[in-house]
Design a protein around this motif. Structure first.
Motif, short mmCIF file in Angstrom:
data_model
loop_
_atom_site.label_atom_id
_atom_site.label_comp_id
_atom_site.label_asym_id
_atom_site.label_seq_id
_atom_site.Cartn_x
_atom_site.Cartn_y
_atom_site.Cartn_z
N UNK A 99 -3.93 1.92 15.12
CA UNK A 99 -3.01 0.78 14.99
C UNK A 99 -2.68 0.57 13.51
N UNK A 100 -3.69 0.63 12.65
CA UNK A 100 -3.46 0.50 11.21
C UNK A 100 -2.55 1.61 10.70
N UNK A 101 -2.79 2.83 11.12
CA UNK A 101 -1.96 3.95 10.67
C UNK A 101 -0.52 3.82 11.16
N UNK A 102 -0.33 3.30 12.36
CA UNK A 102 1.02 3.06 12.86
C UNK A 102 1.75 2.05 11.97
N UNK A 103 1.05 0.99 11.57
CA UNK A 103 1.64 -0.01 10.68
C UNK A 103 1.99 0.61 9.33
N UNK A 104 1.07 1.39 8.77
CA UNK A 104 1.34 2.03 7.48
C UNK A 104 2.55 2.96 7.57
N UNK A 105 2.66 3.69 8.67
CA UNK A 105 3.80 4.58 8.85
C UNK A 105 5.11 3.79 8.88
N UNK A 106 5.11 2.67 9.60
CA UNK A 106 6.32 1.87 9.68
C UNK A 106 6.69 1.27 8.32
N UNK A 107 5.71 0.79 7.59
CA UNK A 107 5.98 0.21 6.28
C UNK A 107 6.52 1.27 5.32
N UNK A 108 5.98 2.47 5.39
CA UNK A 108 6.50 3.57 4.56
C UNK A 108 7.94 3.87 4.93
#
Length: 83
Positions: A36-45
């Motif tokens: 879930x954290x990695x999904x958020x980081x991907x979206x923010x990038x």
């Protein structure tokens, strides 16, 4: 260190008036907090690149990544000294 729980609410509006919101949370389709954290980081990038801030986004990520590794090394050293 692995995450046990993670969630985030994301809301933003562009200068042109486009609005977006999304919730990142653990659920049956995505039960792992780390994912879930990695999904958020991907979206923010993605947001940084779409918004014309690709280089600044990359630099910010790399700075945070470096600081995170330094902190992890420090925490690992504390564990070792307490053993």
């Amino acid at each position: 260190m692995s995450l046990k729980k993670f969630s985030a609410n994301l809301k933003y509006e562009s200068q042109d008036g486009c609005e977006y919101s999304s919730e990142y949370f653990q659920n049956p389709k995505n039960p792992e907090a780390n994912k879930v954290l990695l999904d958020l980081l991907e979206h923010i990038s993605w947001m940084g690149a779409v918004g014309g801030q690709a280089e600044a986004t990359k630099a910010t990520f790399e700075r945070g990544y470096k600081q995170g590794l330094e902190r992890k090394d420090y925490l690992d050293s504390l564990k070792e000294s307490n053993s």
